[in-house]
Design an enzyme around this catalytic site. Sequence first.
Site, PDB file in Angstrom:
ATOM      1  N   ASP A 308       0.844  -1.190   0.000  1.00  0.00           N
ATOM      2  CA  ASP A 308       0.000   0.000   0.000  1.00  0.00           C
ATOM      3  C   ASP A 308       0.878   1.238   0.000  1.00  0.00           C
ATOM      4  O   ASP A 308       2.043   1.196   0.409  1.00  0.00           O
ATOM      5  CB  ASP A 308      -0.892   0.025   1.240  1.00  0.00           C
ATOM      6  CG  ASP A 308      -1.927  -1.086   1.232  1.00  0.00           C
ATOM      7  OD1 ASP A 308      -2.474  -1.349   0.160  1.00  0.00           O
ATOM      8  OD2 ASP A 308      -2.159  -1.672   2.300  1.00  0.00           O
ATOM      9  N   ASP A 579      -4.853  -4.001   4.849  1.00  0.00           N
ATOM     10  CA  ASP A 579      -5.331  -3.619   6.173  1.00  0.00           C
ATOM     11  C   ASP A 579      -6.834  -3.787   6.359  1.00  0.00           C
ATOM     12  O   ASP A 579      -7.308  -3.842   7.481  1.00  0.00           O
ATOM     13  CB  ASP A 579      -4.947  -2.172   6.489  1.00  0.00           C
ATOM     14  CG  ASP A 579      -5.493  -1.185   5.451  1.00  0.00           C
ATOM     15  OD1 ASP A 579      -6.177  -1.622   4.515  1.00  0.00           O
ATOM     16  OD2 ASP A 579      -5.205   0.018   5.582  1.00  0.00           O
ATOM     17  N   ASP A 583      -9.382  -6.886   2.076  1.00  0.00           N
ATOM     18  CA  ASP A 583      -8.035  -7.288   1.652  1.00  0.00           C
ATOM     19  C   ASP A 583      -7.735  -8.741   1.994  1.00  0.00           C
ATOM     20  O   ASP A 583      -6.738  -9.302   1.520  1.00  0.00           O
ATOM     21  CB  ASP A 583      -6.976  -6.397   2.322  1.00  0.00           C
ATOM     22  CG  ASP A 583      -6.963  -4.985   1.768  1.00  0.00           C
ATOM     23  OD1 ASP A 583      -7.354  -4.825   0.598  1.00  0.00           O
ATOM     24  OD2 ASP A 583      -6.575  -4.061   2.488  1.00  0.00           O
TER      25      ASP A 583
END
Length: 840
Positions: A308, A579, A583
Site C-alpha cells: 500500500d 489492512d 483485503d
Amino acid sequence: MLTEQDVRRLAGLREADAAARLESEGPNELATARPRTMLAIALEVAREPMIALLVACGAIYVVLGDLQEAAALLVSVFGVVGISLYQTQKSERALEALRDLSSPRALVIRDGQERRIAGREVVRDDLLVLAEGDRVAADATLLWAANLRADESLLTGESVPVTKAPGDDGAPGRVFAGTMIVAGHGIARVHAIGGATELGQIGRALEAPSDGSTRLERDVRGFVRVAAVAGVVVCVLTGVGYGLSRSDWLGGLLAGLALAMAMMPEEFPVVLTLFLALGAWRISRRNVLVRRMPAVEALGSITVLCVDKTGTLTQNRMAATLLAADGRRYDVPGHAGEALPEDFHRLLEYAVLASQQNPFDPMERAINDLGAALLAGTEHLHRTWTLVREYPLSPELLAMSHVWRATEGERWVVAAKGAPEAVADLCHLGAAELRALGDEVTALADRGLRVLGVAAVLVDAPELPASQHDFPFELIGLVGLEDPVRPTAPAAVAECAAAGIRTVMITGDYAGTARSIAAQVGLPCDTVLTGADLDALDDAELARRVATVDVFARVVPAQKLRLVRALRAAGAVVAMTGDGVNDAPALRAADVGVAMGARGTDVAREAADMVLVDDDFSSLAAAIRLGRRVYGNLRKAMTYIVAIHVAIAGTALLPVLLGWPLVLLPLHIVLLELIIDPACSIVFEAEPEEPDVMRRPPRDPQAPLFRARGVTRAILQGVVALAATAGILAFALHQGYDDAHSRALAFTTIVLANLGLILAVRSDSTSALAFLRVRNPALRWVLTGALAMLALGLAAPPVRAVLRFGAPSLGDLLVVGLTAAVALVGFDVLKERRRPMIAR
C-alpha cells in the site's frame, strides 16, 4: 439514547483501576495448554536416541567391570541433557514471546484517551471502540452504534450478519467475544472477559487451522530418515565385523554403538525448530510479527512486494494543505500565520461537519485540526450542534454524510465528504461540471495530494431519506491532503531492488498522487495502471502487463486479489500488504500475506502470515533481510552437521576396517557432541548475515534443501577432516606409539578439525580466518570451551586416564596443529570451488 458525542465524553477506566482489575481478575484469554515444565522437557530429552545409546554403552562398561568409564558416561549424559534443555528452553521462550505479541488488539478508551492494547489486557468495564473489520475482544453492552452489524457465525452457526443497536436487553444490544464486526462502528462497555464470555462458556478456543508440512520440514525429515536407516545398517555390520575379526563381541557391540552415536542425525530437527523460532523472534524485534512459521522460510523467496502507499511508503500523518473552491486555491503552508480568506470558510466549515468529532482516521483528524486552527473564533465552528444521523461510507458510494441540528425549529444541515467522483454523484453534476471537477482533481493529484470533495444541503426536519444519495447536495469545493513519504522508504525500496525484489505500489488514490509518491521513493512510474485499466484487460494480457508495471492506482480490494493471481501466474513469489476486511482474500492468495498492525483490521491480521506492527515498509525490508539470514544460517548449520558427522563416523569406522586400535570410544563421541550441539545451534543461529545477503537473487522456493552437489561438498569437507585425523593416526602408529598415545593425537586432530570446520562454514565466500573479524560472542565461548576441554584432557593425568589418552609431546602437537591448518585450507578451497549445499 446516547449520541456518539455523549459516549466519547466518557473517560472510561483509569489506567490504575484497569491494572488493578487485570491483576485481580486475570487476563482476558481462554484456557490454553500450559507451558511445558522443566521436568517435562527433561523427560522428553531423555527419550532421545542419543541418550538411549549412552545408557546402553554405560551398561556394557558396567558388565565389563569398568566403573570409571561407566561413571564418566553417566556424567556426560547430564551434559548432553543440559545442552538439550538449554536449546529447547530457548525455543520455548522465543515462541512464548511470539504468543504474547500475537494477542489480538483492542481499541479502548481509558483516562479519556483512545488506546490500542493487547486483547488479553481488556478488563471489565473497559469501553471498546468497534469498527468494521475488528474482532470483538470481550462480551460487551453497546452504548452507541452506527449501522453496526456483526458476524456471529462462530457462536450461532448463522452466516447472516446480525444488526446491532444499543438499548436492547437481548442479543441485539450486546456484542460477543470472538465475533467479527462486518459493518459500521460503535462503542460498548465490557461486561465479561475470558472464560466468562459466551465463547468461553462454550469452551472452544479460536485456533488457526494447522498448516501442512513445508518443503523445508519434508526435506529435513527425509534426510534424517535416510541417514538413520544407513546408520543402523552400517553399525550392525561394523559390530558383527569387529566381533568376527577380533573375537571380541562386547568390543564389537561398543564399536557399533559408538558408530551409531557418530552417525545419529538428531541435530537436524532440533536445529530446524530452533532457527525458525528464534528467527521469528528476531524478526518480531524489527516490528514484524510472524503468525505462521513457514513465512520465515518464505521470506528469502519473495520476488515481488505489493505494498500500500498510505502508511507503508508514507507516514500516514495526513495534513490538510490545500483548499479549492469556486476556481480558487488556498495553499495552507504557503500562508502560515495568515487568516483564512472568507471565500474558503464555508468549505472548511462543511468539511469539519462531515468528519467525526473525535476521529481516529488520519484524514479526518487532519481536517479537524485545520478547522480548529483556521476557524477558531469564527461562527463556522459548531461544537454545540447535535448530530442527528450519519450516512456511512459504503462500497457502492465512497462518501459519508452527517445530518446536524443547530436549534429547535430550524432546518437541518447535511454535510458530505468523500472521493470526488462519489461527491459529484451525490451532487448530480452535469457533463461540463464533471469535466471541470475532473481537471481540478487531476491537477491536485499530480501534486501528490489526496483529494476529497465536500458538499452540503439544508433540509426540512425531520424528512430524512433512506439514502444519502437522495439529498439535493451542492458541491462546495475540494480539500487536498498530503501524506509525506517515510524517510526510510527510498533506501528500503533501493535495497529490495538490489536483492532482486520488485516493489509494486497498489493504492486507491489517483494516478497522479501515486505517480508523485512513486517518484519520491524511487519506483519506476512512467506507466500507471488504474482500476479501470485492469477491468479492461483479460487475464492473459494482465499477466503480461504486471511484469513491467510497478504502480497501480484507483484499485479496489477485489482487484488486489486479481493482481496477486496475475503475478503468481507469471511466476512471481508475492508478498502482499493489506489492512481492510476486503483485503483478506488477497492476503490469503499471496505467498506471504502481510497485515498492517497499527491501522489494520483483525480480519486482515487473521488472514495474514505476518503483521507489520508499525506499518513501515523499511521494517518489511528488514524482515526480508532477517529471513534470508535465518535460511542462510540454517543452511550453514546443516552443512556443518553433515560434514562433521562424516568425519566422526569415518574416524569410528576406519580403525575397524583397517585393524587399527579404536580411536573414538562412546565417551569421546559425547565430548565431541558437547562441541557440535552448541555450534550447530547457538553459534550458527547467532551468525550475522553476510554483507552481500541483500545483493543476492531470491531463493527458488521449489529448490530442495539438500542438493546432490551440495551434499557432495559437505561430504568432501567431512572427508578432509577424516583424512587429517586418519593421517595423524597413521603417523602415530608408524612412530610406534601405543594405543593411548595414538588415540590422544587422533582425538586432538578431529577436535581441531571440527573447530576449523565451524570457522570455514561461517561464510560462503570469505576465508575462515578473514571472517574471524565478524563478531559472534557465542563462537568465542564455543572455541574457548572446546580448547579448554581439550587441554584438560591432554594435561590432567586423572582426565587422561578416564579418556584413555597418552601424554603427547610438544612436537607431536605441532604436527597435529599443522595438519589441522592444512585441513582448514582444504575446507576453504572446497567452499570457493563448489556450489553451496543448499540453494539460495
